[in-house]
Design an enzyme around this catalytic site. Structure first.
Site, PDB file in Angstrom:
ATOM      1  N   ALA A   1       0.839  -1.189   0.000  1.00 12.39           N
ATOM      2  CA  ALA A   1       0.000   0.000   0.000  1.00 12.39           C
ATOM      3  C   ALA A   1       0.876   1.241   0.000  1.00 12.39           C
ATOM      4  O   ALA A   1       1.974   1.252   0.570  1.00 12.39           O
ATOM      5  CB  ALA A   1      -0.907  -0.007   1.228  1.00 12.39           C
ATOM      6  N   GLN A   2       0.381   2.333  -0.633  1.00  8.32           N
ATOM      7  CA  GLN A   2       1.189   3.545  -0.742  1.00  8.32           C
ATOM      8  C   GLN A   2       1.411   4.182   0.618  1.00  8.32           C
ATOM      9  O   GLN A   2       2.459   4.757   0.875  1.00  8.32           O
ATOM     10  CB  GLN A   2       0.486   4.538  -1.683  1.00  8.32           C
ATOM     11  CG  GLN A   2       1.292   5.786  -1.988  1.00  8.32           C
ATOM     12  CD  GLN A   2       2.582   5.478  -2.705  1.00  8.32           C
ATOM     13  OE1 GLN A   2       2.608   4.644  -3.577  1.00  8.32           O
ATOM     14  NE2 GLN A   2       3.654   6.138  -2.331  1.00  8.32           N
ATOM     15  N   SER A   3       0.446   4.045   1.528  1.00  7.95           N
ATOM     16  CA  SER A   3       0.597   4.646   2.852  1.00  7.95           C
ATOM     17  C   SER A   3       1.745   4.016   3.623  1.00  7.95           C
ATOM     18  O   SER A   3       2.467   4.686   4.348  1.00  7.95           O
ATOM     19  CB  SER A   3      -0.703   4.482   3.639  1.00  7.95           C
ATOM     20  OG  SER A   3      -1.039   3.103   3.734  1.00  7.95           O
TER      21      SER A   3
END
Length: 534
Positions: A21-23
């Protein structure tokens, strides 16, 4: 079951072929690309969208008896159970994770998962399964399902089998079979029935084909006829008897079909091979090997050079002996005394238990002279150890690597350097060019540092001047502006000390009671003269 509500949508939240995930990535990397920003925005919108949908379906969720979900990873679980107001409660007893992996989240996949979960597979016959349940008083009595064979006929009774004659009573079995035309559904089930091939099964009793039965009958009849037609032939009965036979007396050797000249050729080859091995393992080479390994480990240049010189002398002697043999002179030569140059090359290139040759050990120790001498003798720089490292790659310092490059420049045709991982030759001219290049780079770096330093000083002066101007009062700012106008008109502006009258051009004055002083002693003297009595 029929679906009541459903919703499928996809968002771009994960970079292609990355799987995170980008987070979770931006915690450390702080990526500022357009794709990273888009993925972060899509993650937030996806979370909001899922929670809004689940909130709108709260009536159906509350009325359901079981909730099945699939959320792989911590991020996906926070979508369902995270936040201040999570859509689902972790401690809800109705929650069940799916017990098997699923494909891409689509409506057709949801229906497939529902079919898998709502269906039940039965291994064995359906009658055994239904008979295991108790009969409900509300339902009518169940009929026992009779078993069917592969031909579609229901067997009412078992087939009789006679073990003594090893034949089946086919007539009885045919009578017992009741031919019933099975339904197409039952035919399909029989053809697709599960067979556990690991378990042993009884061999079925099948009738022989007509042709085989006729042949067997005709052969038995012919044997009986021959016995009846020839009554004088005696019937021989077989007698079993146990005998002990000694192998030494009665067992003969197998007939040897290999010709004699082939055996002699094989023996000659074996003798040659044995002689070769004896020649390789002579005393001189074994002693030299021990000394060479110790010299490489200790870094002893003198020991290595003396051993190599001794080996070269032995090689010369062996060449002279070979020349005498060619001239047909009477010379007695022992195999252990003959040493070739190939033997010496093989000795230098022999690896140890780690796959390291002598050149590897010298390169690891950083012994420059040993590296040069070993390569001159014939130690190949392309040999690799068990870690797949060449001697150049195994070297720890730059000087040792440069020694390999210098040898390559001095002897370009001695080895095939393509597999040695040596980047290229190093001559005096190339080394001088590299030094000049480094000097130029250092010079350019110094000039850049000077320019940067000047720019920094100018910037600092500008900041100091700016701060001084901001600290001035409004009256001082007006006076400074008036001074600058006078200077622009071409006039000379002289600023003098209020106490001593010294010209203060280019100095920062000290101000007290709207008066300017050149230094602190002048200011102190002025204050002592003009004391104010309160």
């Amino acid at each position: 079951g029929e679906p009541i509500v459903h919703k499928t949508f996809h968002s771009y939240t994960v970079r292609a072929k990355q799987g995170f995930a980008q987070s979770s990535r931006t915690v450390t990397n702080h990526a500022k690309s357009a794709g990273a920003s888009l993925r972060r925005y899509n993650e937030v919108s996806l979370l909001q969208h899922v929670q809004d949908i689940l909130e709108s379906w709260s009536f159906h969720i509350n009325n359901s008896s079981l909730i099945l979900y699939r959320a792989v990873g911590p991020y996906n679980r926070t979508v369902l159970f995270g936040g201040k107001n999570p859509p689902l409660d972790k401690n809800d007893l109705r929650l069940r994770p799916l017990p098997f992996p699923t494909r891409r989240a689509t409506f057709s996949e949801v229906k497939r998962v529902y079919d898998v979960l709502s269906s039940m597979e039965i291994y064995g016959s359906a009658s055994d399964f239904t008979d295991s349940f108790p009969i409900s008083p509300r339902q009518p009595l169940r009929k026992k399902v009779s078993k069917t064979d592969g031909s579609g006929e229901i067997l009412v009774e078992n087939v009789e089998y006679d073990a003594t004659n090893s034949t089946c009573n086919l007539q009885d079995s045919e009578k017992n079979k009741v031919s019933v035309q099975p339904s197409p559904e039952r035919q399909h089930k029989n053809s697709r029935s599960h067979i556990d091939r690991a378990k042993p099964r009884k061999s079925p009793c099948r009738p022989l084909p007509d042709i085989v039965a006729r042949l067997a009958q005709s052969s038995s009849e012919s044997e009986l006829d021959s016995q009846i037609s020839t009554p004088n032939i005696p019937i021989v009965s077989l007698i079993e008897q146990e005998l002990e036979i000694e192998f030494n007396e009665n067992l003969l050797a197998f007939q040897d079909t290999v010709p004699r000249y082939m055996k002699n050729k094989k023996i000659r080859r074996q003798r040659k091979k044995a002689k070769k091995d004896e020649c390789v393992l002579n005393e001189t080479l074994t002693n030299a090997k021990v000394k060479l390994w110790s010299a490489c480990k200790l870094g002893d240049d003198e020991l290595l050079s003396s051993v190599i010189n001794d080996l070269l002398i032995e090689i010369k002697k062996s060449v002279e002996l070979e020349n005498k043999l060619e001239n047909k002179e009477d010379v007695t030569v022992s195999c252990n005394s003959v040493i070739n140059k190939d033997d010496m090359t093989k000795l230098v290139n022999d690896p140890n238990e780690d796959g390291n040759t002598m050149l590897h050990v010298a390169a690891l120790g950083g012994h420059l002279k040993l590296v040069w001498q070993l390569m001159e003798v014939g130690s190949d720089p392309c040999n690799k150890n068990k870690k797949l490292q060449t001697p150049y790659a195994a070297a720890n310092d730059k000087e040792t690597r440069n020694m390999f490059r210098r040898f390559m420049g001095a002897n370009p045709d001695k080895f095939n350097y393509s597999k040695s991982q040596i980047p290229g030759p190093l001559t005096d001219e190339i080394e001088q060019e590299e030094l000049e290049k480094k000097k130029q780079q250092k010079k350019i770096k110094r000039e850049k540092d000077k320019v940067k330093k000047k720019e920094f000083e100018l910037k600092k002066r500008e900041e100091d001047a700016k701060q001084r101007y901001l600290n001035l009062s409004d009256r001082e700012k007006r006076a400074l502006a008036a001074e600058q106008r006078i200077l622009k008109q071409g006039c000379i502006m002289i600023s003098r000390c209020f106490q001593c009258g010294v010209d203060m051009a280019g100095q920062v004055p000290f101000e007290y009671n709207s008066n300017r002083f050149c230094s602190m002693p002048c200011l102190k003297e002025h204050r002592l003269r003009n004391k104010v009595v309160i």
